[in-house]
Design a protein around this motif. Structure first.
Motif, PDB file in Angstrom:
ATOM      1  N   PHE B  30      57.618  65.447  15.749  1.00 12.41           N
ATOM      2  CA  PHE B  30      57.255  65.825  14.387  1.00 12.41           C
ATOM      3  C   PHE B  30      58.072  65.037  13.369  1.00 12.41           C
ATOM      4  O   PHE B  30      57.522  64.492  12.414  1.00 12.41           O
ATOM      5  N   SER B  31      59.407  64.975  13.581  1.00  9.12           N
ATOM      6  CA  SER B  31      60.201  64.274  12.575  1.00  9.12           C
ATOM      7  C   SER B  31      59.905  62.780  12.605  1.00  9.12           C
ATOM      8  O   SER B  31      59.946  62.126  11.566  1.00  9.12           O
ATOM      9  N   LEU B  33      56.931  61.532  13.167  1.00  9.60           N
ATOM     10  CA  LEU B  33      55.651  61.363  12.471  1.00  9.60           C
ATOM     11  C   LEU B  33      55.793  61.533  10.965  1.00  9.60           C
ATOM     12  O   LEU B  33      55.168  60.795  10.196  1.00  9.60           O
ATOM     13  N   THR B  34      56.599  62.505  10.506  1.00  8.52           N
ATOM     14  CA  THR B  34      56.683  62.720   9.053  1.00  8.52           C
ATOM     15  C   THR B  34      57.410  61.583   8.368  1.00  8.52           C
ATOM     16  O   THR B  34      57.134  61.297   7.216  1.00  8.52           O
ATOM     17  N   LEU B 128      50.419  69.125  19.152  1.00  6.07           N
ATOM     18  CA  LEU B 128      50.803  70.109  18.138  1.00  6.07           C
ATOM     19  C   LEU B 128      51.396  69.401  16.927  1.00  6.07           C
ATOM     20  O   LEU B 128      50.996  69.646  15.784  1.00  6.07           O
ATOM     21  N   ALA B 129      52.351  68.481  17.176  1.00  8.54           N
ATOM     22  CA  ALA B 129      52.995  67.750  16.071  1.00  8.54           C
ATOM     23  C   ALA B 129      51.955  66.922  15.323  1.00  8.54           C
ATOM     24  O   ALA B 129      51.960  66.860  14.095  1.00  8.54           O
ATOM     25  N   PHE B 131      48.640  67.459  15.060  1.00  9.62           N
ATOM     26  CA  PHE B 131      47.738  68.283  14.255  1.00  9.62           C
ATOM     27  C   PHE B 131      48.471  68.987  13.128  1.00  9.62           C
ATOM     28  O   PHE B 131      47.865  69.309  12.111  1.00  9.62           O
ATOM     29  N   TYR B 132      49.764  69.228  13.286  1.00  8.51           N
ATOM     30  CA  TYR B 132      50.529  69.851  12.200  1.00  8.51           C
ATOM     31  C   TYR B 132      50.696  68.891  11.028  1.00  8.51           C
ATOM     32  O   TYR B 132      51.097  69.303   9.953  1.00  8.51           O
ATOM     33  N   ILE B 133      50.427  67.599  11.235  1.00  8.90           N
ATOM     34  CA  ILE B 133      50.559  66.648  10.141  1.00  8.90           C
ATOM     35  C   ILE B 133      49.200  66.104   9.703  1.00  8.90           C
ATOM     36  O   ILE B 133      48.867  66.102   8.528  1.00  8.90           O
ATOM     37  N   TYR B 134      48.388  65.648  10.674  1.00  7.04           N
ATOM     38  CA  TYR B 134      47.119  65.024  10.296  1.00  7.04           C
ATOM     39  C   TYR B 134      45.933  65.963  10.485  1.00  7.04           C
ATOM     40  O   TYR B 134      44.791  65.510  10.512  1.00  7.04           O
ATOM     41  N   GLY B 135      46.192  67.266  10.604  1.00  9.23           N
ATOM     42  CA  GLY B 135      45.112  68.222  10.819  1.00  9.23           C
ATOM     43  C   GLY B 135      44.169  68.338   9.636  1.00  9.23           C
ATOM     44  O   GLY B 135      43.054  68.861   9.780  1.00  9.23           O
ATOM     45  N   ASP B 136      44.571  67.855   8.453  1.00  9.59           N
ATOM     46  CA  ASP B 136      43.685  67.989   7.299  1.00  9.59           C
ATOM     47  C   ASP B 136      42.770  66.769   7.121  1.00  9.59           C
ATOM     48  O   ASP B 136      42.104  66.650   6.107  1.00  9.59           O
ATOM     49  N   ALA B 137      42.784  65.857   8.107  1.00  7.77           N
ATOM     50  CA  ALA B 137      41.803  64.766   8.086  1.00  7.77           C
ATOM     51  C   ALA B 137      40.968  64.856   9.351  1.00  7.77           C
ATOM     52  O   ALA B 137      40.993  63.963  10.193  1.00  7.77           O
TER      53      ALA B 137
END
Lengths: 145, 256
Positions: B30-31, B33-34, B128-129, B131-137
């Protein structure tokens, strides 16, 4: 059954830890320079500030395109210098282009970064669902004994 | 064998290691990716831009860099050492291996359950990581995973990584005298290619061929073929051979 509980607990813990990590990162803006055409993958939503300076009389076209919805967010014929801003409503790739005869560079800064509502819904939904499932499993096991 | 696998998957020690790997990998993915913003070049009409964007979002799927590989290798080594050596150290193995099953089938079922746990502990937090970041596309993500053929290649990528780590650890665990020595040996051997920057051994070779296949080829079938072509010997054949040697060793070696 224990494996399922371990997976659910890990999902819950990871979901909780995601927020402080992201909060740290999002305070830093993204800065890029666009020469001709470029795509940028932005890992959060935010506001993109565009600025370019050119001599008076230099004409060019600035365009911002969102491949997710297929919409053009901004398209403007400009002469001279230009300042503008675009809302980036979701994370993911965006496409920036400058069409011009003489070379013009555009600086892009993504500020006010925040996770969008859709992403937050996914996080809250998945985290809460796993926590709820875990609680139900633990309750059922406790009752049986 | 099925009962053995089920028993290993329910073992609390293994599950604690599993949770450690899951959460640590998830946070690191996650870190990673962000904090990265990738820039890519595209020229062409809007349809080309859309498909190039989908490809590039697929290439940001979390893979094993140096930090992630350290945690991944540590989790794999801990799991396998715990499963294969710990019961031999404590003497529980005497009752397990005296059952009317061949030694190699016990070791194989332990290696298989280690593979299942490590696979779940890496691919679940990765998605999970992501979709937690790019889940809105969702349109682009769906396009990348299905139409651009990232889903199949990505699963294959993790299968290769898991196979390599688990079979190398199983071989070391069969050779070394106790849990502690086997743990140290596994971590050393898994870490050596990273320190010496050997690009012809995993993890570098699997990662490189994945990236190259997906960045240069256009059709999903070509991509998977190119990926397999580059990583077959080290990613699939070598681990299977190592696992085979470990199974043969388990028949030769006494339980303790």
């Amino acid at each position: 059954m224990r494996l399922l509980k371990a997976v659910l607990l890990s999902v819950v813990i990871m979901t909780l830890l995601v927020f402080p990590i992201e909060k740290n990162v999002l305070t830093q803006p993204i800065s890029e320079v666009i020469l001709v055409e470029q795509g940028i993958i932005v890992p959060s939503s935010g506001i993109a500030m565009l600025s370019s300076s050119a001599d008076d009389g230099t004409g060019y076209t600035v365009r911002v395109f969102d491949p997710e919805s297929g919409r053009t967010l901004l398209e403007r014929n400009v002469t001279g210098s230009f300042r503008g801003r675009v809302m980036l409503e979701h994370s993911g790739p965006y496409y920036f282009s400058v069409r011009t005869m003489t070379p013009v560079t555009i600086a892009v800064r993504v500020i006010n970064r925040y996770p969008s509502v859709a992403v937050l819904n996914i996080r809250y939904g998945l985290g809460a669902m796993s926590a709820f499932l875990l609680a139900v499993i633990l309750l059922m096991e406790g009752r049986r004994k | 064998m099925r009962a053995q696998i089920r028993w290993e998957l329910e073992d609390p020690y293994n599950l604690i290691v599993f949770m450690f790997g899951f959460i640590m990998l998830g946070i690191t993915f996650f870190s990673g990716l962000t904090s990265n913003d990738t820039v890519f070049m595209i020229v062409g009409p809007d349809s080309v831009i859309v498909s190039e964007s989908a490809k590039n979002i697929g290439l940001t799927l979390p893979r094993l860099g140096v930090e992630e590989y350290t945690i991944f290798a540590l989790t794999g080594a801990l799991l396998v050492s715990l499963m294969l050596r710990y019961d031999r150290d404590t003497g529980v193995a005497k009752s397990v291996y005296s059952l009317p099953v061949r030694n190699h089938s016990v070791v194989l079922s332990k290696a298989l359950s280690a593979m299942v746990l490590l696979f779940l502990a890496s691919i679940l937090p990765a998605f999970l990581a992501f979709f937690y970041i790019y889940g809105d596309a969702p349109n682009l993500v769906k396009k990348a995973l299905l139409e651009e053929g990232f889903l199949a290649g990505y699963i294959l990528y993790w299968v290769m990584m898991v196979l390599y780590v688990v079979s190398l650890s199983a071989l070391v665990a069969m050779l070394f005298p106790n849990t502690f020595a086997s743990l140290l040996g596994c971590i050393t051997l898994l870490y050596v290619p990273l320190v010496l920057k050997l690009r012809s051994l995993p993890p570098a070779i699997i990662d490189d061929t994945f990236f190259k296949a997906y960045a240069t080829q256009f059709y999903p079938a070509d991509r998977i073929a190119a990926f397999l072509d580059g990583s077959f010997y080290v990613g699939l054949l070598l681990p299977v051979v190592m696992l085979g040697i470990a199974l043969i060793l388990s028949e030769w070696r006494d339980v303790l």
